[in-house]
Structures are given as C-alpha cells and as structure tokens.
Design a protein around this motif. Structure first.
Motif, mmCIF file in Angstrom:
data_model
loop_
_atom_site.group_PDB
_atom_site.id
_atom_site.type_symbol
_atom_site.label_atom_id
_atom_site.label_comp_id
_atom_site.label_asym_id
_atom_site.label_seq_id
_atom_site.Cartn_x
_atom_site.Cartn_y
_atom_site.Cartn_z
ATOM 1 N N GLU A 345 19.157 -7.494 -24.157
ATOM 2 C CA GLU A 345 19.949 -6.959 -25.265
ATOM 3 C C GLU A 345 19.074 -6.498 -26.429
ATOM 4 O O GLU A 345 19.428 -5.571 -27.159
ATOM 5 C CB GLU A 345 20.928 -8.024 -25.770
ATOM 6 N N CYS A 398 21.830 -5.733 -29.821
ATOM 7 C CA CYS A 398 22.741 -5.634 -28.685
ATOM 8 C C CYS A 398 23.776 -4.525 -28.880
ATOM 9 O O CYS A 398 24.469 -4.459 -29.898
ATOM 10 C CB CYS A 398 23.458 -6.969 -28.499
ATOM 11 N N TYR A 409 28.228 -11.918 -28.366
ATOM 12 C CA TYR A 409 26.782 -11.833 -28.586
ATOM 13 C C TYR A 409 26.452 -11.515 -30.041
ATOM 14 O O TYR A 409 25.433 -11.966 -30.563
ATOM 15 C CB TYR A 409 26.177 -10.761 -27.670
ATOM 16 N N ASN A 415 22.456 -11.250 -33.713
ATOM 17 C CA ASN A 415 22.502 -11.355 -32.257
ATOM 18 C C ASN A 415 22.332 -12.822 -31.863
ATOM 19 O O ASN A 415 21.349 -13.473 -32.255
ATOM 20 C CB ASN A 415 21.368 -10.549 -31.627
#
Length: 538
Positions: A345, A398, A409, A415
């Motif tokens: 990510e 992400c 997330y 994040n």
C-alpha cells in the motif's frame, strides 16, 4: 486534488478512493512537473545525462546498456501502440520471472501510457483470474515459457482481451519481439500526468483476498528519491541483486533504484541462495535485497568460503529480521544488514535502519518525508514503550482500487499498516507482530515473532513460524511450526529441548506449549510466511 491526466481510458482514476478516504500526502521536497512519465525518466533521460554506455541490466547471460534498454523499450512501446492498439490508461498485465525482458516490457507499457499490472510468475489460472477481474487488462504480455496458466485464465474470463508472448531469454524469438524489431528506436512517450496511475500492485495474500493498490508516476520516483537516495546512498557504481519478484513492490526497487541513479541491476530468474552468491561473486554486486529467511539460507551456503566482500550492505524486508539472523550475518560477512518495513500500500520501505545507525531487533526511524506513531484502536497516540498499532503517513499512501477495505486501512489521514509496534524513548520503532499475530494467552500478550527469534537462535531450527492456537483453558496457546535442521529427529526430546531453550531465552510464559514439526512452511512467492494458513490449521 489530482493534476492533469493523459489517460483516455479513465478506468483507474475513476476507481480511486474518494478524497475523504485518501490518506494525507506529505509531498514537501518531492516536487515534480505536472507532466511526468517515469519510464522516460529511467531510460531516455538517463541517456541524455550521459549514462548511455553504462550497464543498466544484467540477466540471462547478457548485459544491456542504458542506450540499449532505451531503444528496446521504445521499439516495444511502438509495437504496443501500433499493433496492439494500447491506449493511455489501458491496463497491461505482465507475467514473467525477473529478467531484462520483463523490465523492458514494463517500461514500454509505461511509455505508452498504460497502467501496468505486474504478476507473480507462479500464480495459477484461478489466482490470475482474481487479478484480471479487478484490473480488467486489455492486453497481457507473457514470457512464452509461462503461457499455459495465463491462456487458461483468459479462456475462462472476459479479460485479458489479448495474450501476447515475449521471449524472456532475450533471444527475441517470440511474437512481440519479432514485431518490435521492425520498429524505430524513436518513440514519443505519452505525456502522462504525475498523478496518473502507472502501476497496480496487488497485495501478496498473507491475509487472504488480494487488493489492488494504485501508484502514480510520481510515487515510483519518490521511493527512489527518498529511501534509495537517503538510506541506501545509491551511486552509479552500485550493482543490485535480489530475490523478490519484480511483481512485488519491494522487488520493483531492484529495477527502479539502480535505473534512477545510473547503477546496474543483476536480475535472477532462479534466486536460490547459491545462485545469489554466484551472482554477487561474478558481478561484484554491492547491494543485496532479500527476506530474512533467505539470509539465513545464504549464510549456510556461504560456509564453503564464498566471497561476499563486494557487498556494501544488505537490505532485509518482507517480514521482521530476527536478531539471531542479524548477528550471524554481521559476524560472518562483516557487512551491515538494514532492516526496514514497507507495504504494498505504501509502495516501498518507509521505516528503516541506517548504515550509521543500526541495531538488532530495531526497525529504525521513518525515512525522510514520512511520519509514524503508535496508536490504539481509537487512533489515540500511545505512550513510548507501549505496543500498539503502527500509523504512518508520507509522500506515498494507500489507494485501493474500488475496495471498502480502504476505510479500514486509512483513518484520519493516516495509513494503518496492520502491524503492532512500539516506539522507544529515543524514537526508534520496534516490531512486535502483525496486529493479527498477537497471541493472547491467559491474559498475557505474546508477540509471535519474539518467540520465533528465540527458536531461530537454536542450532536445531532452520525455519519456524509461531501462531496462536485455540485452547479451552488459556484462550490461546503459543503454537510453533518448526522446520528442523538436517539430521535432527522430530521427537519429544527435540520438542522439550526447544521449549526449554525458549524459556531460557525469553520470559518463560511465552514458550510454545504446542510444537509441530513440518518439512516446509507455507509461503507466498515473495518469501513471506503465510501465517493465516497456519492459524486456520490451528
């Protein structure tokens, strides 16, 4: 607010998370023009800077200069546009092992303005189907030696619309190669925006269903101009070697980092420890990338007197670096090994040790441009020394492609990587466990990797993974899955010997009450241990 786009196929941008679900992007110090094509920056621009005659890629017995790579990728880009009608924003899937031909195809598709989807070479048709369902590639480029599974996938799915073979051995004896050889070496690359999606990276599957993460052209330069420049200090004299597949974002650094700074990449289709050592010795490699389990195997292979003196240092990521592996590597090679943490990510490593500041069992400090903190479930920052959830933000972050898990997330602009860490009083971050690897037994919180490190310090243990197993009395118990060294019997005496060793190494309550011996641990192609499979079994 996204900048201008050159994509006529807006599939990827249309499926980005809404602004309210995006993380905060801290872009100060990463100033790129609104129009940017990362493939041009890594090839044509490097030739213009005077690197044309220097070696860029090594693989399959050949060395390619920057000029040769530039011409090769331009010919391929012309073929993609003129013969296969690739339009800016179309998704192009690439299936190959690590070799120069794969890099040339990736660069060519990027020059054509496509969104590239690199895939692991060992994926089966069913696994590929999950990726094509999400990415909807109009074209797949495949090493002819790996066509079967992709053809089977295409037969059962609407996508990819076309499957075209290329020669991964660099003999140029496949459909795409033959067409490209008739093309001019000049190509006017698509003038993509810095905020155009350049790459869809799929999560490696350690937690189940993969997710597609979208990365912009600017992101691919940021990880080089940040981590590779600051932490690795890459110079044109460096030669990279590593085991991670280029389809894994950690592995993609094996191409991006050297090409950004005029260095060379030695690409391996067979990245066994013995082969890694051979390439290091042959090409005097200076920087090595692989996972902790591979470093342990390389140490065993190097006991025969291998020459690793050309290495400046080694880089470890993918999972935490156990202190015994760090200490053995330093003792036997005399070369530093840098632990770091990254995520698909986040694209690459965002917390790392430094060459002048490294220690076992420490992941280090944030890479320049990133901020990190330890929080509880309500996003409240925890006191130093307290284990909690790792939250990070910086110039990358992400962006799941049409996935409700984006909201899990990213919270409040940060994040949440799914890792449990603590930050000590000096500001250094220390890995505790994946958030779902924390074992709660009789009220005690036990981090599986700490037990693993204790087991790995015993000479009878070659590899191991620790998970929580359901127990009616304690809620969970620590269960160790152990691959023994050669000749060690998997019997009760060995079990007790390992349990006693753990009790003597860390707090006794953390010892594995269940020990299961196995010939091999389940792993992803990137080398990560699939603990979710062991938890399911437990």
């Amino acid at each position: 607010m996204l900048g201008p786009s050159a994509h006529t196929d807006t599939f990827a941008r249309d499926r980005l998370p809404p602004a309210s679900e995006m993380p905060d992007f801290l872009l100060q110090g990463f100033d790129y023009p609104e129009r940017l094509n990362v493939a041009v920056e890594l090839t044509d621009r490097m030739v213009a800077k005077g690197f044309g005659d220097r070696t860029a890629l090594i693989g399959n017995g050949r060395q390619r200069t920057y000029k040769e790579l530039t011409d090769w990728s331009n010919r391929l880009a012309r073929a993609l546009v003129e013969n296969y009608r690739v339009r800016p924003g179309n998704r192009v899937l690439i299936r190959s092992a690590n070799n120069p031909a794969m890099v040339a195809c990736w660069l060519a598709a990027t020059k054509a303005g496509a969104v590239v989807v690199n895939t692991m070479p060992m994926l089966r048709a069913g696994e590929l189907a999950k990726i094509v369902d999400k990415a909807e590639p109009v074209l797949a480029l495949c090493d002819t030696r790996l066509m079967d599974e992709l053809v089977a996938c295409a037969k059962d799915n609407r996508f990819p619309e076309q499957v075209v073979g290329f020669d991964g051995t660099a003999n140029h004896d496949a459909e795409l190669d033959r067409i490209a050889l008739s093309k001019s070496v000049r190509f006017e690359a698509v003038n993509t925006g810095r905020d155009d999606v350049a790459l869809l990276g799929f999560t490696s599957g350690t937690t189940g269903v993969p997710k597609a993460t979208a990365h912009f052209h600017r992101d691919l330069l940021i990880v080089a101009d940040g981590y590779a420049k600051e932490v690795l200090g890459v110079t044109p004299d460096d030669v990279f070697v590593g085991s991670p597949p280029l389809a894994f974002t950690f592995g993609l650094g094996l191409a991006i980092f050297p090409l950004r700074f005029g260095a060379a990449a030695a690409l391996l289709e067979d990245a066994s420890p013995a082969k890694m050592i051979e390439i290091i010795e042959t090409y005097r490699a200076t920087i090595c990338f692989t996972a902790p389990t591979a470093y342990r195997a390389m140490l065993a292979a190097a006991d025969g007197g291998a020459d690793l003196s050309s290495l400046r240092f080694a880089v470890s990521a993918g999972e935490t670096l156990p202190a015994p592996v760090f200490q053995d590597w330093m003792r036997k090679t005399g070369r530093p090994i840098l632990d770091g943490i990254g995520a698909t990510e986040m694209l690459h490593i965002f917390i790392s040790n430094r060459l002048d500041d490294l220690a076992p069992a420490s992941t280090g400090r944030p890479v320049t441009g990133y901020e990190a903190k330890i929080v509880d479930d309500d996003m409240v920052e925890l006191p130093r020394g307290t284990v909690g959830r790792l939250a990070v933000r910086g110039p990358t972050g992400c962006r799941y492609l049409t996935d409700p898990r984006q909201r899990e997330y990213v919270r409040g602009g940060w994040n949440l990587t799914g890792d449990s860490f603590l930050q000590d009083e000096a500001g250094y971050f220390h890995f505790a466990a994946r958030s779902d690897d924390m074992i709660i037994s009789a009220g005690y919180n036990i981090a599986g990797p700490e037990v693993e490190a204790a087991l790995l310090s015993h000479p009878d243990v070659r590899e191991c993974a620790v998970v929580g197993a359901v127990d009616p009395d304690r809620g969970q118990i620590v269960q160790a899955h152990v691959v023994l060294a050669g000749g060690v019997p998997p019997d009760a005496d060995t079990t007790k010997r390992l349990q006693d060793h753990v009790k003597a190494t860390i707090a006794p309550y953390k010892y594995p009450r269940s020990v299961k011996f196995t010939p091999a641990l389940p792993k992803t192609e990137t080398g990560k241990i699939q603990r979710f499979k062991l938890r399911t079994e437990a």
